[in-house]
Design an enzyme around this catalytic site. Structure first.
Site, PDB file in Angstrom:
ATOM      1  CB  SER A 277      -0.891   0.021   1.243  1.00  0.00           C
ATOM      2  OG  SER A 277      -0.116   0.305   2.391  1.00  0.00           O
ATOM      3  CG  ASP A 278       1.354   5.871  -1.387  1.00  0.00           C
ATOM      4  OD1 ASP A 278       2.263   6.045  -0.546  1.00  0.00           O
ATOM      5  OD2 ASP A 278       1.218   6.609  -2.380  1.00  0.00           O
ATOM      6  CD1 TRP A 279       4.932   5.457   4.806  1.00  0.00           C
ATOM      7  CD2 TRP A 279       4.758   4.257   2.924  1.00  0.00           C
ATOM      8  NE1 TRP A 279       6.030   4.619   4.704  1.00  0.00           N
ATOM      9  CE2 TRP A 279       5.963   3.888   3.579  1.00  0.00           C
ATOM     10  CE3 TRP A 279       4.442   3.617   1.726  1.00  0.00           C
ATOM     11  CZ2 TRP A 279       6.837   2.917   3.069  1.00  0.00           C
ATOM     12  CZ3 TRP A 279       5.303   2.650   1.214  1.00  0.00           C
ATOM     13  CH2 TRP A 279       6.477   2.325   1.892  1.00  0.00           C
ATOM     14  CD1 TRP A 280      -0.253   5.208   7.938  1.00  0.00           C
ATOM     15  CD2 TRP A 280       0.647   6.890   6.802  1.00  0.00           C
ATOM     16  NE1 TRP A 280       0.952   5.480   8.518  1.00  0.00           N
ATOM     17  CE2 TRP A 280       1.533   6.521   7.837  1.00  0.00           C
ATOM     18  CE3 TRP A 280       1.009   7.938   5.939  1.00  0.00           C
ATOM     19  CZ2 TRP A 280       2.763   7.162   8.038  1.00  0.00           C
ATOM     20  CZ3 TRP A 280       2.234   8.573   6.144  1.00  0.00           C
ATOM     21  CH2 TRP A 280       3.090   8.186   7.181  1.00  0.00           C
ATOM     22  CB  ALA A 281      -2.997   4.025   0.477  1.00  0.00           C
TER      23      ALA A 281
END
Ligand code: NAG
Ligand code: NAG
Ligand code: NAG
Ligand code: NAG
Ligand code: NAG
Ligand code: NAG
Ligand code: NAG
Ligand code: NAG
Ligand code: NAG
Ligand code: NAG
Length: 843
Positions: A277-281
């Site tokens: 995932s993108d960061w906190w996506a």
């Protein structure tokens, strides 16, 4: 309760209703389950075998540890998974960026992806990737978070376009593939990102105003023919990981969209690596795992929130039988296969830098301020990469205009160098965090896609040195507003070189009110007025632009006193040396535009949506395939400078087009069933063994796999139909092999042409092949091939392009496959998208 039910999944299940309507508010992504498990084909066999053995020997908690980040600033890298102390296996280290190592020292700051693309040189794509990979390897990084094909560059004001390559999917696809091969040959896992439709910064994430990230709504045909194309090339090149994006696609988040992850990426493109995932996506727990996510970053639900969707929560879901073992095993196996595929088992050195402090000593767990020890070993990984940086920066500088033999400069008696953009940032090149300001010469945009400059050679520095060598009188002015100083500096000079720029970056930083995306397409900091002022006074005004993409040059490009115009993009640490090479003819310009220069903002037809009118904001990609040159062509819009255009100090001539038809045989849709989902090892379902070991010291806010609460056993969950099934599944007709059906890459035609250097000096020409697919709904032409030919005066060489079945096909939504239409197809060869002297019909 450990889990909240996933609202988006409830929405997803059973909502095919609007499939027929394309690009509309409220479009839905069709559900696609189960998540395809790895099969180990396409050159992944050895890695898969090693990963199977490794994962088969792990406990439940150890497997969970591989899938979940330890939380923001938990360890040295921007992302770190849990470790396996029993096997002395350090957690996996993931680090930005696509142009060099972020947050480090003694590393190189390479030219941007956009600049790499502007060289149109596959050798340089790969060497750049390899040099970056070697630097990441030397610092003990497992995964380099790049290259970028999303944004592709739909809107010219898009803040992160420069991190990627070009709005053309073929140029981007080739650049992705070669960069990935370069990085992975260095023993580091590449990460193709951001998958997918991450085309603007505004509202890419929920914020105080909108509760949901924007949804990019687009049709299946455009998805395949445009945005997915370079990701197909990435998978075909063997990319080890893919990062899913912040935004939604058809109202389903990129990191839990079962259609984009399960159907398109893992099934149709047969992707064998892992999705991070993108960061906190990530916005759900089990639901995202079932939809195809394999690793969550940074691991915490929000920045330093101390809790997680996975970790303990995923452990609980496996123990109560919700999360099937095969899915967890597939996640861990995909991660470890990527690790073995690039040879991390032999290439790995301990991480020897720390993202969160440049001091030699500090905390190994910076978020918790715990574990004071040596954290930076200051390993110099630059090797001789400065040479490559200079070569790429020079080879990516596009000469847009050159009249009256203004260039190259030949020992002029005196020159004036004007503009803040020629000069050093007074605070030093790294004085603004993540390059979040625009002071001094621009050589990189801002955001996470950056690296610290080891040094930055400003144009003023290099040009002054050149002047000293030549005995040229030199004057310079850095203040863009002090026109009287400028006027004074111009007096009696042979040439005035004026520099200006336009910057952009990632949304978490605003620079001069630009929240990632640019607010306008004009020059920054009085640049246009400065150029106008110099041109009104000096008959030999040479303009150099450092910009993140197209700017409006119509006001000055035809000014009679502007004798030369160059675009140098974002050239990285060797900026000044590279522009000096070009201006003085030590390097003959060969770069070509990787985007279209419009005369006004409206010319592109699409723009950033700055102000949302719905929540989630609905971005309807109604233009379909028609972005950049395809839109200009279809609407008869004359650009300032077209896609593919760029001048040289010599001239070239095209002749002798030949088309050879090949006979690869008919196209067979892929048929049959997969094997059943395998499992590796057995799971210990005894909850007591999943709790924190007695006496375990938990670092504050750190994410762990251990149960922190009772495992819920009685909740009713409507998991999407088929999502828990590990039974054999039907293969897709367009799938079956890396990047899709292997016959898509059969060569159908070989096209050749002769290119001759007809001028007086040695030069490099970038011949380009465009194709008309022929249907009224197709773009006028689409790029399909290019090369870089190095030619002495009078020398000729053969330009050759192999056209594959995919090159000739359109995506057919009904059969869910590529089809070569019956429309007549024409190839065009020449020097730019609007200078195509040769053409021929494909029989
Ligand atoms: C989005 O919706 C459109 C229209 O229904 C459909 O053609 C397309 O395949 C969908 N794409 C995704 C990724 O869900
Ligand atoms: C999981 O990773 C953390 C962080 O590296 C480590 O402290 C812990 O011991 C690991 N747990 C297991 C079961 O390996
Ligand atoms: C959220 O996004 C909207 C629309 O782009 C913007 O107007 C607003 O300022 C943003 N709010 C925050 C808190 O960033
Ligand atoms: C598990 O997920 C729930 C729901 O989001 C959350 O409240 C909880 O804090 C998570 N547990 C852990 C240990 O992070
Ligand atoms: C010219 O460049 C030097 C750096 O080489 C700088 O210190 C000086 O301020 C510049 N001159 C002007 C007038 O801007
Ligand atoms: C465009 O934006 C830049 C950066 O914010 C600013 O310096 C410039 O003045 C703007 N141009 C116009 C015409 O407003
Ligand atoms: C070009 O420069 C000369 C000075 O050499 C000036 O007199 C003239 O007005 C300029 N031309 C324009 C169109 O600004
Ligand atoms: C579960 O594990 C604990 C600790 O290892 C042990 O004491 C207990 O007997 C086990 N329970 C079962 C049902 O095996
Ligand atoms: C199992 O645990 C997961 C995660 O806490 C939860 O979502 C699910 O509802 C639980 N299953 C049952 C049957 O209770
Ligand atoms: C190129 O060829 C022409 C004609 O044969 C010849 O006159 C000329 O000298 C050649 N130029 C160079 C640089 O070799």
């Amino acid at each position: 309760m450990l889990f909240s039910p996933s609202t988006s999944l409830v929405l997803l299940a059973g909502s095919f209703a609007s499939l027929a309507a394309a690009q509309n508010d409220g479009d839905f992504s069709p559900p696609s389950y189960p998540s395809p498990w790895m099969r180990g084909g396409n050159g992944w066999q050895d890695a898969y075998a090693k990963a199977q053995e490794f994962v088969g020997g792990l406990t439940l908690l150890e497997k969970i540890n591989l899938t979940t980040g330890v939380g923001w600033e938990g360890e040295a890298c921007v992302g770190n998974t849990g470790s396996i102390p029993r096997l002395n296996f350090a957690g996996i280290c993931l680090q930005d960026s696509p142009l060099g190592i972020r947050f480090a020292d003694l590393n190189s700051a390479f030219p941007s992806g956009m600049n790499a693309a502007a060289t149109w040189t596959t050798r340089l794509f790969k060497s750049r990737g390899n040099a970056m990979g070697m630097e990441h390897r030397g610092k003990g990084i497992d995964v380099q978070l790049g290259p970028v094909a999303g944004p592709l560059g739909r809107v010219p004001a898009g803040g992160r376009n420069w991190e990627g390559f070009s709005p053309d999917p073929v140029l981007t696809g080739v650049a992705m593939a070669e960069t990935i091969k370069g990085i992975q040959d260095a023993g580091v896992v590449a990460c193709a990102k951001h998958y997918i439709m991450n085309e603007q910064e505004h509202n890419r994430e929920p914020n105080g105003t909108v509760k949901f990230a924007y949804s990019a709504n687009l049709d299946d045909k455009t998805m395949h023919e445009l945005y997915l194309w370079p990701f197909a090339d990435s998978v075909r090149a063997g990319v080890g990981s893919i990062m899913c994006s912040y935004n939604q696609i058809n109202n389903s988040y990129g990191s839990q969209n079962s259609y984009t992850l399960n159907y398109l990426l893992k099934n149709e493109l047969d992707f064998q690596g892992f999705v991070v995932s993108d960061w906190w996506a990530q916005h759900t727990g089990v639901a995202s795992a079932l939809a195809g996510l394999d690793m969550t970053m940074a691991g915490d639900q929000n920045l330093a929130s101390g809790n997680t969707w996975w970790g303990s929560n995923l452990t609980a879901a496996v123990l109560n039988g919700t999360m099937p073992q095969w899915r967890l095993d597939d996640m861990a196996t995909r991660i470890m296969s990527a690790y073995f595929k690039v040879g991390r088992d032999t290439a790995r050195v301990p991480t020897n830098f720390n993202s969160w402090s440049s001091e030699t000593f500090g905390y190994i767990h910076p978020q918790a301020n715990e574990g004071y020890q040596q954290i930076n070993y200051h390993v110099n990984v630059q090797a001789d990469h400065a040479r490559l940086c200079r070569e790429i920066a020079g080879a990516s500088t596009v000469l847009l205009k050159n009249v009256n033999n203004a260039l190259p400069l030949k020992k002029p008696k005196s020159i004036a160098v004007i503009g803040e953009d020629a000069h050093d940032n007074p605070g030093g090149p790294n004085s603004c965090g993540d390059r979040g300001c625009n002071r001094g010469t621009l050589a990189m945009g801002w955001g996470s896609g950056t690296a610290n400059f080891p040094y930055l050679i400003a144009p003023n520095t290099a040009l002054k040195e050149q002047a000293a060598r030549d005995g040229t009188k030199y004057s310079n002015v850095s203040d863009n507003y002090d026109f009287s100083a400028v006027t004074a500096a111009l007096q009696g000079t042979d040439a005035a070189i004026v520099f200006a720029n336009a910057d952009s970056g990632e949304a978490y930083i605003s620079v001069d009110g630009n929240t990632g995306d640019r607010n306008n397409l004009t020059l920054w900091g009085n640049g246009d007025a400065l150029i106008a002022h110099v041109a009104s006074q000096h008959p030999n005004t040479i303009v150099v632009l450092h910009t993140v993409g197209a700017v409006i040059v119509e006001e000055f490009k035809n000014h009679p006193n502007i004798t030369a115009l160059l675009w140098a993009g974002l050239p990285g640490q060797e900026s000044g040396n590279a522009i000096t090479d070009i201006l003085y003819g030590k390097r003959n310009p060969s770069a070509k535009n990787v985007f279209t220069w419009g005369k006004k903002r409206e010319d592109w037809g699409v723009d950033v949506v700055y102000t949302p009118t719905a929540d989630p904001p609905q971005l309807n990609f109604k233009e379909g395939n028609f972005i950049d040159y395809r839109y200009f062509d279809a609407n008869g819009i004359e650009p300032s400078y077209e896609f593919g255009f760029g001048l040289s100090y010599t001239t070239f001539e095209y002749s002798d087009l030949k088309i050879q038809k090949m006979s690869p045989g008919p196209y067979e849709p892929t048929k049959g069933m997969t094997k059943a989902a395998p499992t590796f090892g057995t799971i210990d379902f005894n909850e007591s063994n999943a709790e924190f070991p007695p006496g375990f010291h938990a670092v504050n806010k750190y994410i762990y796999p251990y149960l922190s609460d009772d495992v819920p056993r009685d909740q009713v969950q409507n998991w999407p139909e088929g999502s828990l099934e590990g039974t054999p599944q039907p293969k897709l007709p367009a799938g079956g092999s890396a990047g899709g059906n292997r016959q898509l890459y059969d060569v159908m035609y070989v096209v050749t042409a002769t290119v001759k250097n007809t001028g007086g000096v040695k030069g490099v020409e970038i011949p380009q092949l465009y194709l008309s697919l022929g249907a009224p709904t197709d773009p006028r032409i689409v790029l399909r091939g290019f090369d870089d030919l190095i030619l002495d005066p009078n020398e000729s060489a053969t330009f050759e392009v192999k056209l594959t079945r995919r090159d000739l096909s359109n995506w057919d939504t009904a059969s869910q496959n590529w089809v070569v239409s019956n429309y007549p197809k024409t190839v065009y060869v020449g020097a730019s998208s609007r200078d195509l002297p040769l053409s021929g019909t494909l029989a």
